[in-house]
Design an enzyme around this catalytic site. Structure first.
Site, PDB file in Angstrom:
ATOM      1  N   SER B 124      -7.858  39.033  15.995  1.00  0.00           N
ATOM      2  CA  SER B 124      -8.210  39.721  14.806  1.00  0.00           C
ATOM      3  C   SER B 124      -9.926  39.865  14.487  1.00  0.00           C
ATOM      4  CB  SER B 124      -7.834  39.086  13.459  1.00  0.00           C
ATOM      5  OG  SER B 124      -8.358  39.402  12.134  1.00  0.00           O
ATOM      6  N   TYR B 150      -5.923  31.138   8.483  1.00  0.00           N
ATOM      7  CA  TYR B 150      -5.354  32.194   9.458  1.00  0.00           C
ATOM      8  C   TYR B 150      -6.532  32.752  10.543  1.00  0.00           C
ATOM      9  CZ  TYR B 150      -4.766  37.061  10.746  1.00  0.00           C
ATOM     10  OH  TYR B 150      -4.679  38.135  11.449  1.00  0.00           O
ATOM     11  N   LYS B 154      -6.502  32.104  14.764  1.00  0.00           N
ATOM     12  CA  LYS B 154      -6.776  33.078  15.706  1.00  0.00           C
ATOM     13  C   LYS B 154      -7.967  32.665  16.729  1.00  0.00           C
ATOM     14  CE  LYS B 154      -3.734  36.401  14.613  1.00  0.00           C
ATOM     15  NZ  LYS B 154      -2.765  36.478  15.287  1.00  0.00           N
TER      16      LYS B 154
END
Lengths: 337, 337
Positions: B124, B150, B154
C-alpha cells in the site's frame, strides 16, 4: 515486585534475575531452554539463596504461552526471550521474525487478558542502523536502513509495543536499547555461554584466552577510528541488569525508550589489550577484511537513562574483562552439556 | 500460468482473478471468507465461464496453511490475504500484526518448501507515511512515521519479503504499492462489499447514493489543495487488477517495488461530483473536522510500473464512478448474507 522474566535463563536474563532478587524482588523465569541452561537458574538460586520458579515453555507457541500464564501472578514482565544471532537471522529470516514477533504478540495478549500492565522490552542499539551521529541519543532515527532481520525484528517489536499501548492505555512499557553487553557476575558463576562459535567479541576473546580457539579475527583495521578498528560501547552485564531493575522500579504511563550504554567507546584492540591484561596472557589476533554491514563506531548517549532512571554504569571495561575471564576460566565449557 | 490468490475472494482479489482468467491463466483462490464472500468467486466463474478451485483456510494458522498447500500445484502466488481496516488496526494492533505477518511467514515458508518462487504482494502507498513530495515515486522514504498498525504491517511485510529473498535468491518478489482502489467490474456483478460502515470514500458515497446512508462526512476542507479537501490518487480496480497480471507476466530476479496509481489526484469533492453525475443524483455531504493522521495529498508517480511492466491505467474517475454505481445499484446489500 514479582517479575516474570521471559528468556530469564539467558545471559542478560540470568544476571537480571540475580540483581532483582538481591534488590528484594521475586522473579519467575519462563524459558524454552533452546539456547540457555537450567544450570544458569540453579546458580542464580545458589548465589542469592533464593528459589526461582521456572516455567519451561515456548512463548511463540500460543497454546504453550497460554498454559504458561495459567495461574501466574506477576506485577511486571521483562521480555528477553527471542533469537539473537545476527548472521543466523540473515540465513533464517522467517524463523527469526516468527519467533521474535509471535512471542511478543502472545505475551502482549496474555498480559492484557490478565491485567499485567508493566513491560520492559529487551531492544537493541541495532535499531539505530548506520549512525548519523555519535554518541547516539534516543532521538537518533531508528528502524531505517537496518541490515539484518534480527535488528528489524527489534525495531518492529518496538513499534508493536507502542501501537499496543495506544489501544491499551494502561500499559506501561519501557524499551531498553542495549549497546554491547559484556562481562559476567564477579563470582564467575554465571556468564555468557554462546552455543557454537561466539558471535560477539568478548566471548570469542575469552575462548581464545582459555585455549579453545587459536586466534581472534579482527574485522577491518582501516575504519576512521583512533586505531582503525571498530569502536563500540561495551556495557558490563551487571550494569545492564541494574538498568532493568531501575526501569522496573520507575515505570511510568506510556512507552518510554532508554539507551543502556556506558557512553564510552572502546576499539577492538582496546578490548584485546584489556582482556589480555585481565587474563594475564597475550590474545593472538589476525586482521581480516571488514564485514558488510559493520559500522565504524557506535556509542550511547545514556543521559536520559542516567537522569530519568537515576541509573548509571559503574563498572569499567577492565572490570568486564576480569569478570568475563573469571567466568570463562572457571567454566571453559560454559554450563556444560 | 497457474496462480494462487490468497484473499482471492476479496475486492481486489476477485477482480484480479477475473483479469487473470481472461488473459488465459488459471487461478486458485485461498480465502478464509472472514471478510469476503463465496458469491464473489461464483460470479467471477459466471463472468469468465471458467471454474475456480477454492480452498477455505486461514493462512495465519500454520496447520491450516500446510493443509491448504497439500497437493497444490501453482507457479506463482498473489498475496492479498490480510486485515485492512485502518481504524480497526489502531484498536486491535496485536490482531492485525498477528494475522498479516503470520500469514505472510507461513506463505513464504510453504512457497520455499514447495519451490514456488514467484510472489506478488499486495502492499500500500500507506507505507510512504506523510508525503515529503508529490507525486511519490518508489524512492520516497517508506516505513517512517506511519500512523497505524495496518500501514506498519504492510511496511514490515515488505521488509520480511526482502529479507527472505536474501536468504532464498530464487525468490522473485514484486511489492505493489496501491494508491486508492475504486470502481468495479463494468458488469456491476462484482465490486467492493465492505462490512459495516465503509472505511473508504467511494463505497461510502455509493451507499449514500443508493439511500443506505443519509449523507457523506467530508473530513476537513481547509487543506492546502485546490478546493480544500484531501486529494488522493484513485485507481480503477480493473486497472489495478491488470497491474497484477502485468507484474506476474514480467517477474524478474530479486524483489522489485512498484507504485500502482493513475498519477492523477482527485479531491473528495471531485469524487462527490463525479459520483453524483454517474448516479444521476446529488450526493448530500457535510464538512466535519479533519481526522488525525490524514494528509493533504498523495499522488502516485507510476512511471516505473508504466515503463518496466508496460502497464498503465486506462480508466477515468468517471469510469470508476459509473462502474461502482452499476455494482452498488444492482447489489445494494453487496453479495448479501
Amino acid at each position: 515486585m514479582r517479575v516474570l522474566l521471559t528468556g530469564g535463563a539467558g545471559y542478560i536474563g540470568s544476571h537480571t534475575a540475580l540483581v532483582l532478587l538481591e534488590r528484594g524482588h521475586d522473579v519467575v523465569v519462563l524459558d524454552d531452554f533452546s539456547n540457555s541452561s537450567r544450570e544458569a537458574v540453579r546458580r542464580v538460586e545458589e548465589l542469592t539463596g533464593r528459589s526461582i520458579p521456572v516455567i519451561e515453555a515456548d512463548l511463540a507457541d500460543r497454546a504453550a504461552a497460554e498454559a504458561a500464564f495459567d495461574g501466574l501472578e506477576v506485577d511486571a514482565v521483562v521480555h528477553f526471550a527471542g533469537l539473537k544471532a545476527v548472521g543466523e537471522s540473515v540465513a533464517q529470516p522467517t524463523r527469526y521474525y516468527r519467533v521474535n514477533i509471535d512471542s511478543t504478540l502472545n505475551l502482549l495478549d496474555l498480559m492484557r487478558e490478565r491485567g499485567i500492565t508493566r513491560l520492559v522490552f529487551s531492544s537493541s542499539a541495532t535499531v539505530y542502523g548506520d549512525p548519523q551521529y555519535v554518541p547516539q541519543d534516543e532521538e537518533h532515527p531508528a528502524g531505517v536502513g537496518l541490515t539484518n532481520p534480527y535488528g528489524w525484528s527489534k525495531a518492529m517489536i518496538e513499534q508493536i509495543i507502542r501501537d499496543t499501548q495506544v489501544s491499551w492505555p494502561e500499559l506501561e512499557g519501557v524499551l531498553l536499547r542495549y549497546f554491547n553487553p559484556v562481562g559476567a557476575h564477579p563470582s564467575g558463576r554465571i556468564g555468557e555461554d554462546p552455543s557454537g562459535i561466539p558471535n560477539n567479541l568478548m566471548p570469542f576473546i575469552a575462548q581464545v584466552a582459555v585455549g579453545k580457539r587459536e586466534q581472534l579475527s579482527v574485522f577491518g583495521d582501516s575504519y576512521p577510528t583512533p586505531d582503525g578498528t571498530g569502536v563500540r560501547d561495551y556495557i558490563h552485564v551487571m550494569d545492564l541488569a541494574e538498568g532493568h531493575a531501575a526501569a522496573l522500579e520507575r515505570m511510568s504511563p506510556g512507552v518510554t525508550t532508554y539507551n543502556l550504554g556506558s557512553g564510552n567507546g572502546s576499539s577492538v584492540l582496546d578490548v584485546v589489550r584489556a582482556f589480555g591484561e585481565a587474563a594475564g596472557r597475550e590474545i593472538p589476533y589476525v586482521v581480516v577484511p571488514a564485514r558488510d554491514g559493520d559500522v565504524a563506531e557506535t556509542v550511547a548517549n545514556p543521559a536520559k537513562a542516567n537522569r530519568e532512571l537515576e541509573w548509571q554504569t559503574s563498572r569499567s571495561l577492565a572490570d568486564a574483562c576480569k569478570d568475563s575471564w573469571a567466568w570463562q576460566s572457571a567454566n571453559p565449557d560454559g554450563y556444560g552439556a
